[in-house]
Design a protein around this motif. Sequence first.
Motif, mmCIF file in Angstrom:
data_model
loop_
_atom_site.group_PDB
_atom_site.id
_atom_site.type_symbol
_atom_site.label_atom_id
_atom_site.label_comp_id
_atom_site.label_asym_id
_atom_site.label_seq_id
_atom_site.Cartn_x
_atom_site.Cartn_y
_atom_site.Cartn_z
ATOM 1 N N ILE A 119 61.992 53.811 59.393
ATOM 2 C CA ILE A 119 60.677 53.642 58.774
ATOM 3 C C ILE A 119 60.380 54.810 57.844
ATOM 4 C CG2 ILE A 119 58.191 53.577 59.247
ATOM 5 C CD1 ILE A 119 58.811 52.106 61.812
ATOM 6 N N ASP A 120 60.802 56.022 58.244
ATOM 7 C CA ASP A 120 60.546 57.229 57.459
ATOM 8 C C ASP A 120 61.620 58.251 57.847
ATOM 9 O OD1 ASP A 120 59.631 59.514 56.221
ATOM 10 O OD2 ASP A 120 57.587 59.396 57.015
ATOM 11 N N THR A 121 62.456 58.630 56.892
ATOM 12 C CA THR A 121 63.577 59.529 57.203
ATOM 13 C C THR A 121 63.218 61.008 57.078
ATOM 14 O OG1 THR A 121 64.375 59.377 54.908
ATOM 15 C CG2 THR A 121 65.319 57.840 56.507
ATOM 16 N N THR A 122 61.954 61.318 56.799
ATOM 17 C CA THR A 122 61.531 62.713 56.684
ATOM 18 C C THR A 122 61.836 63.478 57.978
ATOM 19 O OG1 THR A 122 59.701 62.002 55.271
ATOM 20 C CG2 THR A 122 59.625 64.252 56.126
ATOM 21 N N GLY A 123 62.499 64.609 57.859
ATOM 22 C CA GLY A 123 62.755 65.451 59.017
ATOM 23 C C GLY A 123 63.925 65.034 59.878
ATOM 24 N N ALA A 124 64.609 63.956 59.524
ATOM 25 C CA ALA A 124 65.713 63.477 60.362
ATOM 26 C C ALA A 124 66.858 64.486 60.393
ATOM 27 C CB ALA A 124 66.211 62.125 59.858
ATOM 28 N N GLY A 125 67.186 65.052 59.241
ATOM 29 C CA GLY A 125 68.259 66.042 59.204
ATOM 30 C C GLY A 125 67.905 67.302 59.977
ATOM 31 N N ASP A 126 66.644 67.707 59.906
ATOM 32 C CA ASP A 126 66.199 68.881 60.669
ATOM 33 C C ASP A 126 66.269 68.611 62.169
ATOM 34 O OD1 ASP A 126 65.633 70.226 58.287
ATOM 35 O OD2 ASP A 126 63.605 69.405 58.207
ATOM 36 N N THR A 127 65.878 67.401 62.569
ATOM 37 C CA THR A 127 65.976 67.020 63.980
ATOM 38 C C THR A 127 67.424 67.087 64.441
ATOM 39 O OG1 THR A 127 64.076 65.539 63.782
ATOM 40 C CG2 THR A 127 65.550 65.175 65.645
ATOM 41 N N PHE A 128 68.308 66.529 63.638
ATOM 42 C CA PHE A 128 69.731 66.480 63.991
ATOM 43 C C PHE A 128 70.290 67.882 64.203
ATOM 44 C CE2 PHE A 128 74.221 66.051 63.570
ATOM 45 C CZ PHE A 128 74.534 64.749 63.946
ATOM 46 N N MET A 129 70.069 68.748 63.252
ATOM 47 C CA MET A 129 70.597 70.106 63.345
ATOM 48 C C MET A 129 70.023 70.844 64.542
ATOM 49 S SD MET A 129 70.453 73.083 60.435
ATOM 50 C CE MET A 129 70.942 74.786 60.754
ATOM 51 N N ALA A 130 68.719 70.754 64.719
ATOM 52 C CA ALA A 130 68.054 71.496 65.792
ATOM 53 C C ALA A 130 68.520 71.034 67.167
ATOM 54 C CB ALA A 130 66.535 71.333 65.668
ATOM 55 N N VAL A 131 68.634 69.728 67.368
ATOM 56 C CA VAL A 131 69.037 69.217 68.678
ATOM 57 C C VAL A 131 70.500 69.518 68.954
ATOM 58 C CG1 VAL A 131 69.336 67.130 70.065
ATOM 59 C CG2 VAL A 131 67.236 67.473 68.748
ATOM 60 N N ALA A 132 71.355 69.413 67.946
ATOM 61 C CA ALA A 132 72.769 69.742 68.150
ATOM 62 C C ALA A 132 72.927 71.189 68.598
ATOM 63 C CB ALA A 132 73.548 69.485 66.865
ATOM 64 N N LEU A 133 72.262 72.102 67.918
ATOM 65 C CA LEU A 133 72.345 73.519 68.273
ATOM 66 C C LEU A 133 71.763 73.774 69.657
ATOM 67 C CD1 LEU A 133 71.292 75.109 64.863
ATOM 68 C CD2 LEU A 133 73.574 75.207 65.894
ATOM 69 N N ALA A 134 70.613 73.173 69.933
ATOM 70 C CA ALA A 134 69.955 73.400 71.224
ATOM 71 C C ALA A 134 70.776 72.836 72.368
ATOM 72 C CB ALA A 134 68.561 72.779 71.209
ATOM 73 N N SER A 135 71.348 71.655 72.179
ATOM 74 C CA SER A 135 72.151 71.044 73.231
ATOM 75 C C SER A 135 73.306 71.951 73.638
ATOM 76 C CB SER A 135 72.692 69.690 72.757
ATOM 77 O OG SER A 135 73.644 69.167 73.679
ATOM 78 N N ALA A 136 74.008 72.475 72.655
ATOM 79 C CA ALA A 136 75.128 73.370 72.948
ATOM 80 C C ALA A 136 74.643 74.680 73.570
ATOM 81 C CB ALA A 136 75.923 73.642 71.676
ATOM 82 N N ALA A 137 73.562 75.245 73.019
ATOM 83 C CA ALA A 137 73.056 76.530 73.506
ATOM 84 C C ALA A 137 72.563 76.421 74.946
ATOM 85 C CB ALA A 137 71.940 77.030 72.602
ATOM 86 N N LEU A 138 71.869 75.348 75.273
ATOM 87 C CA LEU A 138 71.329 75.182 76.621
ATOM 88 C C LEU A 138 72.436 74.997 77.656
ATOM 89 C CD1 LEU A 138 68.300 72.879 75.777
ATOM 90 C CD2 LEU A 138 68.157 75.191 76.733
ATOM 91 N N ARG A 139 73.585 74.478 77.216
ATOM 92 C CA ARG A 139 74.710 74.294 78.132
ATOM 93 C C ARG A 139 75.685 75.463 78.082
ATOM 94 N NH1 ARG A 139 77.763 70.225 76.336
ATOM 95 N NH2 ARG A 139 76.593 69.848 74.412
#
Length: 303
Positions: A242-262
Amino acid sequence: MPANVRAHVIGNVAVDETISVSTMPEAGASILGREETRDLGGKGANQAVVMGRTGLPTTLVSAVGEDFRAQTIRNQLALEPVDTKLITLAGRSSDFSIIFTTPDGENAIVTTTDSAGSLAPEEAVTALEGATAGDLVVLQGNLSEATTRALLEEARRRKLVTAFNPSPLRPYFGAFWPLVDIAFLNRGEAESLTGSSNGAATDWLLQAGVAHVVLTLGGDGALLASQSKPVSNIPAVSAKAIDTTGAGDTFMAVALASAALRGVELDRRAISHAAAASALTVSRRGTRSAFPTSEEMRSILAG
């Protein structure tokens, strides 16, 4: 990445105004639109908010002006699980974005960077004084060349892990690659920066000195490449955009956080988590309001 990592996001924060249009305006045209949302935005703030919602300790360092938007920014950030260091610049305007979005979910964004571009190297580097070895330093393309270089060099000196999203594109990014541990970019950015696409683009960046490369390919998923492992192709998660605004930022942030938290290096699971989170983001309108909630993040990261 070691356990107990903190992310230090240094970048822009803005007020986003999203306008719904039937088609993108052409030069010289006047068209009708409807304001959909007014929200917190800016790539730096986006990434920090998403990381904070994953539960990763996160600090946002950003510059604001002396105007009404600065207070809006402070009020909105106070609602998020993010530590903030906002640097007020006298005589500057806080940054803002105007986002045009069409019914098919595509968007065009016009962003001002008066505050972000005026953040001095010494002010930015001072924000890393509390960082410890292994912490993340997350950067985008909205800061000046001098400030970005100073942060990358200071991060290397302190043995911090640098993650860089080269957006918006700048001509001097090529000099930064040896100082970048993790690069996140989309298909268009990769082609502009490397002259290549897909695996050839990731190879180019690895040869330029980047340790890990994540190349997002929209509906075709993403590539994860590193100096020591073969390229992985991770599928996208189906979503009605519906709206792709911020999708790339979400992707990068979650990928980094997922690895960092584990406490691990970037892996397929981190990219799969990122794909699931960004699929949620594109299914909603707005910027901050479209990001997965903390509860949704817990569910995604448990998968």
